[in-house]
Design a protein around this motif. Structure first.
Motif, mmCIF file in Angstrom:
data_model
loop_
_atom_site.group_PDB
_atom_site.id
_atom_site.type_symbol
_atom_site.label_atom_id
_atom_site.label_comp_id
_atom_site.label_asym_id
_atom_site.label_seq_id
_atom_site.Cartn_x
_atom_site.Cartn_y
_atom_site.Cartn_z
ATOM 1 N N LEU A 116 0.951 -1.214 -0.016
ATOM 2 C CA LEU A 116 0.074 0.120 0.081
ATOM 3 C C LEU A 116 0.878 1.358 -0.067
ATOM 4 C CD1 LEU A 116 -2.692 1.435 0.075
ATOM 5 C CD2 LEU A 116 -2.588 1.199 2.707
ATOM 6 N N LEU A 117 1.962 1.166 0.780
ATOM 7 C CA LEU A 117 2.765 2.301 0.931
ATOM 8 C C LEU A 117 3.624 2.587 -0.534
ATOM 9 C CD1 LEU A 117 3.964 1.633 4.684
ATOM 10 C CD2 LEU A 117 2.866 3.797 3.699
ATOM 11 N N ASP A 118 3.835 1.642 -1.034
ATOM 12 C CA ASP A 118 4.669 1.623 -2.696
ATOM 13 C C ASP A 118 3.449 2.287 -3.265
ATOM 14 O OD1 ASP A 118 7.138 0.631 -2.502
ATOM 15 O OD2 ASP A 118 6.605 -1.337 -3.034
ATOM 16 N N ALA A 119 2.304 2.029 -3.381
ATOM 17 C CA ALA A 119 1.200 2.695 -4.182
ATOM 18 C C ALA A 119 1.162 4.133 -3.824
ATOM 19 C CB ALA A 119 -0.189 2.015 -4.026
ATOM 20 N N ILE A 120 1.293 4.577 -2.524
ATOM 21 C CA ILE A 120 0.933 5.699 -2.239
ATOM 22 C C ILE A 120 2.221 6.616 -2.353
ATOM 23 C CG2 ILE A 120 1.212 7.217 0.015
ATOM 24 C CD1 ILE A 120 -0.322 5.052 1.484
ATOM 25 N N ASP A 171 7.423 2.759 9.609
ATOM 26 C CA ASP A 171 8.328 3.965 10.023
ATOM 27 C C ASP A 171 9.604 4.266 8.858
ATOM 28 O OD1 ASP A 171 9.590 5.656 12.470
ATOM 29 O OD2 ASP A 171 11.038 4.149 12.255
ATOM 30 N N SER A 172 9.860 2.878 8.277
ATOM 31 C CA SER A 172 10.879 3.110 7.155
ATOM 32 C C SER A 172 10.438 3.794 5.958
ATOM 33 C CB SER A 172 11.463 1.588 6.784
ATOM 34 O OG SER A 172 12.178 1.750 5.767
ATOM 35 N N TYR A 173 9.313 3.617 5.590
ATOM 36 C CA TYR A 173 8.790 4.379 4.653
ATOM 37 C C TYR A 173 8.521 5.728 4.969
ATOM 38 C CZ TYR A 173 7.677 0.712 1.139
ATOM 39 O OH TYR A 173 7.851 -0.386 0.261
ATOM 40 N N ARG A 174 8.091 6.111 6.186
ATOM 41 C CA ARG A 174 7.758 7.502 6.519
ATOM 42 C C ARG A 174 9.114 8.249 6.564
ATOM 43 N NH1 ARG A 174 3.990 8.026 11.352
ATOM 44 N NH2 ARG A 174 5.516 6.729 12.441
ATOM 45 N N ASN A 175 10.436 7.670 6.966
ATOM 46 C CA ASN A 175 11.695 8.284 7.151
ATOM 47 C C ASN A 175 12.303 8.356 5.582
ATOM 48 O OD1 ASN A 175 11.688 8.491 9.922
ATOM 49 N ND2 ASN A 175 12.518 6.362 10.171
ATOM 50 N N SER A 176 12.073 7.456 4.981
ATOM 51 C CA SER A 176 12.713 7.422 3.574
ATOM 52 C C SER A 176 12.073 8.065 2.393
ATOM 53 C CB SER A 176 12.826 5.762 3.070
ATOM 54 O OG SER A 176 13.558 5.017 4.018
ATOM 55 N N PHE A 177 10.746 8.002 2.556
ATOM 56 C CA PHE A 177 9.688 8.523 1.370
ATOM 57 C C PHE A 177 8.721 9.754 1.690
ATOM 58 C CE2 PHE A 177 10.642 4.007 0.590
ATOM 59 C CZ PHE A 177 11.555 4.011 -0.569
ATOM 60 N N ASN A 179 9.097 11.931 4.526
ATOM 61 C CA ASN A 179 9.625 12.393 5.548
ATOM 62 C C ASN A 179 9.233 13.778 6.027
ATOM 63 O OD1 ASN A 179 11.898 14.076 7.223
ATOM 64 N ND2 ASN A 179 12.904 11.966 7.200
ATOM 65 N N ILE A 180 8.829 14.088 7.147
ATOM 66 C CA ILE A 180 8.053 15.337 7.320
ATOM 67 C C ILE A 180 8.886 16.690 6.957
ATOM 68 C CG2 ILE A 180 6.633 14.476 9.185
ATOM 69 C CD1 ILE A 180 8.385 15.576 11.280
ATOM 70 N N ALA A 181 10.277 16.336 6.883
ATOM 71 C CA ALA A 181 11.099 17.599 6.545
ATOM 72 C C ALA A 181 10.959 17.816 5.120
ATOM 73 C CB ALA A 181 12.515 17.144 6.964
ATOM 74 N N LYS A 182 10.373 16.863 4.289
ATOM 75 C CA LYS A 182 10.253 17.341 2.874
ATOM 76 C C LYS A 182 8.776 16.981 2.407
ATOM 77 C CE LYS A 182 14.505 15.229 1.741
ATOM 78 N NZ LYS A 182 15.548 14.000 0.894
ATOM 79 N N TYR A 183 7.960 17.336 3.529
ATOM 80 C CA TYR A 183 6.496 17.429 3.130
ATOM 81 C C TYR A 183 6.111 18.195 1.926
ATOM 82 C CZ TYR A 183 1.481 17.813 3.335
ATOM 83 O OH TYR A 183 -0.021 17.848 3.083
ATOM 84 N N ASP A 184 6.610 19.434 1.849
ATOM 85 C CA ASP A 184 6.311 20.168 0.573
ATOM 86 C C ASP A 184 6.457 19.403 -0.671
ATOM 87 O OD1 ASP A 184 5.551 22.171 2.161
ATOM 88 O OD2 ASP A 184 7.274 23.308 1.993
ATOM 89 N N ILE A 185 7.415 18.439 -0.611
ATOM 90 C CA ILE A 185 7.370 17.823 -1.953
ATOM 91 C C ILE A 185 6.660 16.373 -2.262
ATOM 92 C CG2 ILE A 185 9.359 16.407 -3.320
ATOM 93 C CD1 ILE A 185 11.498 17.894 -1.615
ATOM 94 N N HIS A 186 6.449 15.598 -1.151
ATOM 95 C CA HIS A 186 5.603 14.462 -1.292
ATOM 96 C C HIS A 186 4.218 14.864 -0.918
ATOM 97 C CE1 HIS A 186 5.803 13.851 2.981
ATOM 98 N NE2 HIS A 186 7.147 14.004 3.163
ATOM 99 N N LYS A 187 3.874 15.632 0.082
ATOM 100 C CA LYS A 187 2.546 16.130 0.483
ATOM 101 C C LYS A 187 1.815 14.677 0.960
ATOM 102 C CE LYS A 187 2.311 19.843 -2.586
ATOM 103 N NZ LYS A 187 2.552 20.928 -1.648
ATOM 104 N N LYS A 188 2.400 14.060 1.681
ATOM 105 C CA LYS A 188 1.621 12.774 2.567
ATOM 106 C C LYS A 188 2.010 13.006 3.922
ATOM 107 C CE LYS A 188 1.153 11.215 -1.693
ATOM 108 N NZ LYS A 188 2.077 12.011 -2.436
ATOM 109 N N GLY A 189 0.848 13.047 4.671
ATOM 110 C CA GLY A 189 0.790 12.877 6.100
ATOM 111 C C GLY A 189 0.644 11.401 6.459
#
Length: 359
Positions: A116-120, A171-177, A179-189
């Motif tokens: 699912l996280l891959d799809a996201i 946790d791994s996907y959140r850190n790797s893909f 990351n809240i520091a790059k929210y403006d790029i991926h826009k995923k909470g």
């Protein structure tokens, strides 16, 4: 609460995994009341008495029957829909069954979450993602101390361990893909909800207290219980369902702040032994007898488990609305209504949701 949630979800596109399951069906029905457009992805409901069938689930969502392990089908379902919110409830959810199908349990719960996280990752729009695990992700020391979100994860049985693995995947996907520091790029909470033992109408799963009770009383049989002294954080299913929606609302408004894990359970005083809960149920139903069933070499199940919900109270302004007695009353009234007239259960379930939202 009703008007607030409608403001958030009305007209929004919600991708819901596990929509044909017990908790997923309650969430689906609630989202329908809120005016959301729902696309579900799950295995097919097993019987006509499943809650999904009783609430006419096919009429209130776009239902895709699929397996979390089918990476391409899951990816296509997500990307074709372009959701605003994703609620991930699909799982192999049974402790005792996990001893019979351990590798499948890990595949569905851990690898399925990764799929699912891959799809996201491929979703090119802002999206609030709420991933549901369980209170059993904690390394259980069998102590009185209620577990907090930063406590060690673990798991004795395959189900608990598979859900702890899912949390490591998240946790791994959140850190790797994501990351809240790059929210403006991926826009995923990305947030996690951990709920306790849920009860409520429409649960027919094997080896669960309420379904076993309902089946026994419906057939005028004696209730068999395995672990009368085991303590669990019991709560009505609508408590975590509404909590997930509140978490989604907060995540949508401030994804950087709320991209973390939250416990949702009852107050500590409602963490009760199985036998105490059973007596509440029998008194509420008005009849019933039980027998303690002792089996040789039973699979291990936790004897004591409590959740600390202070973080959800402080951050989300969420509190349990029902004590154990009220949760039991709503549950038994649902099953009584079912045995009286199954065709009325869509309306009855709707009434219970509205009643809860107005508590």
């Amino acid at each position: 609460m009703l008007s607030y949630l409608k403001e958030i979800y009305q007209g929004k596109k919600i991708f819901l995994t596990g929509h044909t399951g017990f908790k997923g069906s309650w969430l689906l029905k609630t989202l329908h009341i809120l005016g959301a457009e729902v696309k579900g992805y799950a295995l097919k409901a097993q019987t006509e008495n499943d809650l999904y069938c009783l609430i006419n689930g096919d009429k209130i969502c776009n239902s895709v029957i699929g397996d979390l392990r089918d990476r391409d089908a899951l990816k296509n379902a997500v990307l074709d829909f372009q959701p605003d919110f994703i609620f991930h409830l699909a799982a192999q959810p049974l402790v005792r069954l996990s001893y019979e199908i351990p590798s499948e349990t890990f595949e569905v719960n851990a690898v399925g979450t990764a799929n699912l996280l891959d799809a996201i990752r491929l979703l090119e729009k802002a999206c609030s993602v709420i991933l549901i695990t369980t209170d059993k992700v904690y390394h259980n020391n069998e102590w009185e101390y209620p577990y907090r979100e930063n406590d060690r994860l673990g798991g004795y049985d395959p189900y608990s361990a598979s859900k702890a693995c899912a949390e490591l995947v998240i946790d791994s996907y959140r850190n790797s893909f994501f990351n809240i520091a790059k929210y403006d790029i991926h826009k995923k909470g990305i947030a996690i909800g951990r709920a306790g033992n849920v009860i409520g109408g429409g649960d027919w799963s094997k080896d669960r207290l309420i379904p076993d009770l309902a089946k026994a009383l419906g057939a005028n049989e004696q209730i068999l219980i395995r672990n009368p002294k085991s303590v669990r954080p019991w709560q009505h299913v609508l408590e975590p369902v509404i909590a997930y929606l509140l978490l989604g609302a907060h995540l949508n408004s401030n994804p950087i702040k709320f991209s973390q894990a939250y416990n949702f359970g009852p107050y500590v005083t409602d963490a009760l032994p199985v036998l105490d809960m059973l007596n509440l149920l029998i008194n509420s139903w008005g009849r019933g007898t039980y027998k303690i069933e002792k089996s040789e070499n039973p699979p291990h199940e936790a004897g004591l488990l409590k959740l600390d919900i202070s973080k959800a109270i402080a951050d989300l302004n969420w509190t349990p609305k029902m004590n154990a007695s009220l949760a039991v009353e709503m549950t038994t009234s649902w099953y009584k209504a079912f045995f009286d007239n199954p065709k009325f259960m869509s309306e009855f379930t709707n009434e219970q949701i509205l009643k809860y939202l107005n508590l």
